[in-house]
Design a protein around this motif. Structure first.
Motif, PDB file in Angstrom:
ATOM      1  N   ASP A 116       0.801  -1.426  -0.473  1.00 48.12           N
ATOM      2  CA  ASP A 116       0.223   0.534   0.004  1.00 48.12           C
ATOM      3  C   ASP A 116       1.094   1.336  -0.151  1.00 48.12           C
ATOM      4  O   ASP A 116       0.432   2.140  -0.184  1.00 48.12           O
ATOM      5  CB  ASP A 116      -1.220  -0.549   1.057  1.00 48.12           C
ATOM      6  N   TYR A 117       1.846   1.178   0.186  1.00 45.76           N
ATOM      7  CA  TYR A 117       2.656   2.448   0.156  1.00 45.76           C
ATOM      8  C   TYR A 117       4.468   1.580  -0.216  1.00 45.76           C
ATOM      9  O   TYR A 117       5.153   2.330   0.967  1.00 45.76           O
ATOM     10  CB  TYR A 117       3.288   2.900   2.299  1.00 45.76           C
ATOM     11  N   PRO A 118       4.053   1.793  -1.285  1.00 45.29           N
ATOM     12  CA  PRO A 118       5.779   1.333  -2.019  1.00 45.29           C
ATOM     13  C   PRO A 118       6.789   2.430  -1.668  1.00 45.29           C
ATOM     14  O   PRO A 118       7.572   1.531  -2.058  1.00 45.29           O
ATOM     15  CB  PRO A 118       4.846   0.820  -3.644  1.00 45.29           C
ATOM     16  N   ASN A 119       6.360   3.621  -2.194  1.00 40.42           N
ATOM     17  CA  ASN A 119       7.725   3.357  -1.777  1.00 40.42           C
ATOM     18  C   ASN A 119       7.962   4.609  -0.130  1.00 40.42           C
ATOM     19  O   ASN A 119       9.685   5.494  -0.280  1.00 40.42           O
ATOM     20  CB  ASN A 119       7.533   5.545  -2.963  1.00 40.42           C
ATOM     21  N   GLU A 120       7.247   4.069   0.159  1.00 42.82           N
ATOM     22  CA  GLU A 120       7.975   4.594   1.759  1.00 42.82           C
ATOM     23  C   GLU A 120       8.380   3.446   2.280  1.00 42.82           C
ATOM     24  O   GLU A 120       8.269   2.743   3.508  1.00 42.82           O
ATOM     25  CB  GLU A 120       6.595   4.716   2.926  1.00 42.82           C
ATOM     26  N   ASP A 121      10.184   3.375   2.040  1.00 50.56           N
ATOM     27  CA  ASP A 121      10.569   1.799   2.938  1.00 50.56           C
ATOM     28  C   ASP A 121      10.825   2.185   3.894  1.00 50.56           C
ATOM     29  O   ASP A 121      10.589   1.199   4.769  1.00 50.56           O
ATOM     30  CB  ASP A 121      11.937   2.175   2.280  1.00 50.56           C
ATOM     31  N   TRP A 122      10.658   3.091   5.210  1.00 51.78           N
ATOM     32  CA  TRP A 122      11.034   3.013   5.836  1.00 51.78           C
ATOM     33  C   TRP A 122       9.993   2.790   6.911  1.00 51.78           C
ATOM     34  O   TRP A 122       9.642   2.092   8.020  1.00 51.78           O
ATOM     35  CB  TRP A 122      11.182   4.756   6.762  1.00 51.78           C
ATOM     36  N   MET A 123       8.532   2.651   6.321  1.00 52.71           N
ATOM     37  CA  MET A 123       7.282   1.819   6.925  1.00 52.71           C
ATOM     38  C   MET A 123       7.621   0.633   6.644  1.00 52.71           C
ATOM     39  O   MET A 123       6.661  -0.685   7.520  1.00 52.71           O
ATOM     40  CB  MET A 123       6.296   2.778   6.409  1.00 52.71           C
ATOM     41  N   HIS A 124       8.146  -0.223   5.628  1.00 53.07           N
ATOM     42  CA  HIS A 124       8.328  -1.456   5.334  1.00 53.07           C
ATOM     43  C   HIS A 124       9.256  -1.770   6.480  1.00 53.07           C
ATOM     44  O   HIS A 124       8.967  -2.981   7.036  1.00 53.07           O
ATOM     45  CB  HIS A 124       8.690  -1.828   3.964  1.00 53.07           C
ATOM     46  N   LEU A 125      10.269  -1.183   6.936  1.00 50.33           N
ATOM     47  CA  LEU A 125      11.030  -1.761   7.720  1.00 50.33           C
ATOM     48  C   LEU A 125      10.699  -1.715   9.326  1.00 50.33           C
ATOM     49  O   LEU A 125      10.842  -2.025   9.855  1.00 50.33           O
ATOM     50  CB  LEU A 125      12.304  -0.815   7.465  1.00 50.33           C
ATOM     51  N   THR A 126       9.835  -1.170   9.848  1.00 48.70           N
ATOM     52  CA  THR A 126       9.439  -0.046  11.010  1.00 48.70           C
ATOM     53  C   THR A 126       8.691  -1.844  11.006  1.00 48.70           C
ATOM     54  O   THR A 126       7.976  -2.333  12.590  1.00 48.70           O
ATOM     55  CB  THR A 126       8.233   1.361  11.220  1.00 48.70           C
ATOM     56  N   ALA A 127       7.463  -2.013  10.318  1.00 45.48           N
ATOM     57  CA  ALA A 127       6.683  -3.225  10.268  1.00 45.48           C
ATOM     58  C   ALA A 127       7.628  -4.369  10.437  1.00 45.48           C
ATOM     59  O   ALA A 127       7.710  -4.742  10.966  1.00 45.48           O
ATOM     60  CB  ALA A 127       6.087  -3.520   8.927  1.00 45.48           C
ATOM     61  N   LEU A 128       8.790  -4.875   9.725  1.00 47.48           N
ATOM     62  CA  LEU A 128       9.598  -5.863   9.649  1.00 47.48           C
ATOM     63  C   LEU A 128      10.618  -6.187  11.107  1.00 47.48           C
ATOM     64  O   LEU A 128      10.183  -6.983  12.004  1.00 47.48           O
ATOM     65  CB  LEU A 128      10.640  -5.399   8.548  1.00 47.48           C
ATOM     66  N   ILE A 129      10.008  -4.402  11.922  1.00 46.49           N
ATOM     67  CA  ILE A 129      11.090  -5.224  13.000  1.00 46.49           C
ATOM     68  C   ILE A 129       9.849  -4.603  14.021  1.00 46.49           C
ATOM     69  O   ILE A 129      10.587  -4.730  15.336  1.00 46.49           O
ATOM     70  CB  ILE A 129      12.467  -3.865  13.132  1.00 46.49           C
TER      71      ILE A 129
END
Ligand SMILES: O[C@H]1[C@H](O)[C@@H](O)[C@H](O)[C@@H](O)[C@H]1O
Ligand SMILES: [Fe+2]
Ligand SMILES: [Fe+2]
Length: 294
Positions: A116-129
């Motif tokens: 849903d937020y392909p360009n917000e890599d910091w959100m991907h990483l937040t979810a990952l950790i």
């Protein structure tokens, strides 16, 4: 929470989507039941027992002592990915919606928010950790019992709000009858800010501490999300608002956005770890040092 200089600013496109963003809330979880149903989940006995022990044992003193101990960050030295791998067989006993190893939950929530937020890599990483703090269960991290690391969180040092799941078990917590800790404000003052509130000890605050002390460049919205994602009494039930300050209220919208992906991505369909690993390793490299003190 104080934003420090090395933290990346949040880009304009990352404005959290609101209720009208088209996010479809699934009707039922992997067990065919409604989400967060603490009365009839198929995992009832294990979930209820974990919360019973949590509510009895998480006293103000316990939290203070445990937090101080873990603030030393002298338990282990390892990369984020190494810590993630320690969760490849860990199943969270407080969760009514999921019985899969936590590494799957991390990847499921990260992949869902990435879509849903392909360009917000910091959100991907937040979810990952966000749940990596559950390594507290591991012998390298002191083998804490599950009641001391999983489940929703709540403030200690003031009255336990009625909206906390399995509230009845607080009656056996020594703080319940302690006049210093059992009033609406307890040891706090109105609007003091969550930064100054001691939260029941668990994976949220621990991972926040680890990320911050190891100099992550993730934005402060990410750190706030990691720290308070289990604070359902506040972010979902609206309790304890009087402890929040302006900055907390500003950050709350990020937690609410994140929460949809955390909760509704829970599924028994596994993600191929090796396939997505290179992408997440690249994000870890961007925002974290190679080895962290835990
Ligand atoms: O059972 C879950 C689980 O422990 C999550 O990691 C936590 O963030 C939630 O608040 C809780 O309900
Ligand atoms: Fe969590
Ligand atoms: Fe989670």
């Amino acid at each position: 929470m104080i934003a420090v200089e090395n933290q990346a600013p949040v880009s304009e496109n990352a404005i959290p989507k609101d209720a009208s963003d088209g996010f479809v809330v699934p009707e039922s979880n992997a067990f065919g039941q409604s989400f967060r149903d603490y009365e009839s989940t198929v995992r009832l006995s294990i979930v209820e027992n974990t919360y019973r022990l949590n509510h009895i044992n998480q006293t103000y003193d316990f939290v203070k002592r445990t937090r101080e101990e873990y603030a030393k960050l002298n338990k282990a030295e390892m990369s984020i990915w190494e810590a993630i791998e320690l969760l490849d067989s860990f199943v969270d006993e407080s969760d009514p919606d999921l019985e899969e190893p936590q590494i799957q939950h991390l990847l499921q929530s990260a992949e869902a928010i990435r879509k849903d937020y392909p360009n917000e890599d910091w959100m991907h990483l937040t979810a990952l950790i966000h749940d990596v703090g559950k390594v507290l269960y591991h012998s390298k991290f002191g083998s804490l019992p599950q009641w001391a690391l999983v489940g929703d969180t709540h403030p200690v040092g003031c009255a336990f709000d009625e909206s906390i799941v399995y509230h009845k078990y607080f009656k056996e917590n020594p703080d319940y009858n302690n006049p210093a800790y059992n009033t609406k404000l307890g040891v706090y003052s109105e609007g003091c800010g969550l930064e100054n509130v001691l939260m029941s000890w668990g994976h949220d605050d621990y991972m926040y501490m680890v990320a911050k002390a190891n100099g992550t460049t993730l934005p402060s919205a990410a750190l706030f999300t990691i720290r308070y994602h289990s604070f359902y009494p506040m972010h979902t039930e609206g309790a304890y608002k009087y402890l929040m300050n302006e900055e907390d209220r500003e950050n709350l919208k990020w937690v609410l956005t994140f929460n949809k992906y955390d909760l509704y991505s829970k599924s028994n369909v596994h993600i191929d770890v090796e396939k997505v690993k290179p992408y997440y390793e690249s994000l870890i490299k961007k925002y974290f040092p190679e080895k962290l003190r835990w």
